[in-house]
Design a protein around this motif. Structure first.
Motif, mmCIF file in Angstrom:
data_model
loop_
_atom_site.group_PDB
_atom_site.id
_atom_site.type_symbol
_atom_site.label_atom_id
_atom_site.label_comp_id
_atom_site.label_asym_id
_atom_site.label_seq_id
_atom_site.Cartn_x
_atom_site.Cartn_y
_atom_site.Cartn_z
ATOM 1 N N THR A 79 0.843 -1.189 0.000
ATOM 2 C CA THR A 79 0.000 0.000 0.000
ATOM 3 C C THR A 79 0.883 1.246 0.000
ATOM 4 O O THR A 79 1.800 1.357 0.802
ATOM 5 N N ILE A 80 0.587 2.150 -0.907
ATOM 6 C CA ILE A 80 1.312 3.417 -0.957
ATOM 7 C C ILE A 80 0.385 4.492 -0.425
ATOM 8 O O ILE A 80 -0.690 4.741 -0.971
ATOM 9 N N LEU A 81 0.795 5.098 0.666
ATOM 10 C CA LEU A 81 -0.019 6.141 1.286
ATOM 11 C C LEU A 81 0.322 7.497 0.687
ATOM 12 O O LEU A 81 1.486 7.773 0.378
ATOM 13 N N PRO A 82 -0.675 8.353 0.546
ATOM 14 C CA PRO A 82 -0.394 9.692 0.034
ATOM 15 C C PRO A 82 0.376 10.492 1.083
ATOM 16 O O PRO A 82 0.336 10.174 2.271
ATOM 17 N N PRO A 83 1.078 11.542 0.655
ATOM 18 C CA PRO A 83 1.779 12.396 1.621
ATOM 19 C C PRO A 83 0.773 13.086 2.541
ATOM 20 O O PRO A 83 -0.388 13.279 2.186
ATOM 21 N N ASP A 84 1.226 13.428 3.719
ATOM 22 C CA ASP A 84 0.370 14.152 4.658
ATOM 23 C C ASP A 84 0.064 15.544 4.118
ATOM 24 O O ASP A 84 0.939 16.201 3.551
ATOM 25 N N CYS B 69 -0.944 20.823 -0.442
ATOM 26 C CA CYS B 69 0.067 20.056 -1.171
ATOM 27 C C CYS B 69 1.352 20.857 -1.366
ATOM 28 O O CYS B 69 2.167 20.522 -2.219
#
Length: 87
Positions: A2-7, A76
């Motif tokens: 699983t690749i989590l998005p950046p905070d 972002c």
């Protein structure tokens, strides 16, 4: 895997909120009056005690007369936004 998005960069959002309020010379009381949001909520947003919710940021976008995308784009600021890798 699983690749989590950046905070999201809530600090950048807080700074942008403070900039917009300061640019207009509005006190928290005046912004509360204009927005219908509680003064305490506005203080907590600007001081980073709460990230707020979509309804709050939608309201503030209208009060500041900026597109909501303007406010949300700063989330972002420390990474490439989604869709920013067009190849």
């Amino acid at each position: 895997m699983t690749i989590l998005p950046p905070d999201p960069d809530f600090s950048a959002l807080r700074v942008e909120f403070a900039r917009l309020r300061g640019e207009r010379g509005w006190t928290f009381d005046e912004l509360a009056s204009r927005s219908g949001l509680a003064r305490r909520t506005l203080i907590d947003l600007e001081h980073g005690r709460t990230p707020g919710n979509l309804t709050t940021w939608h309201t503030l976008a209208h009060v500041f007369d900026v597109p909501i995308e303007h406010l949300l784009a700063v989330l972002c600021s420390n990474h490439t936004p989604p869709g920013g890798n067009d190849t």
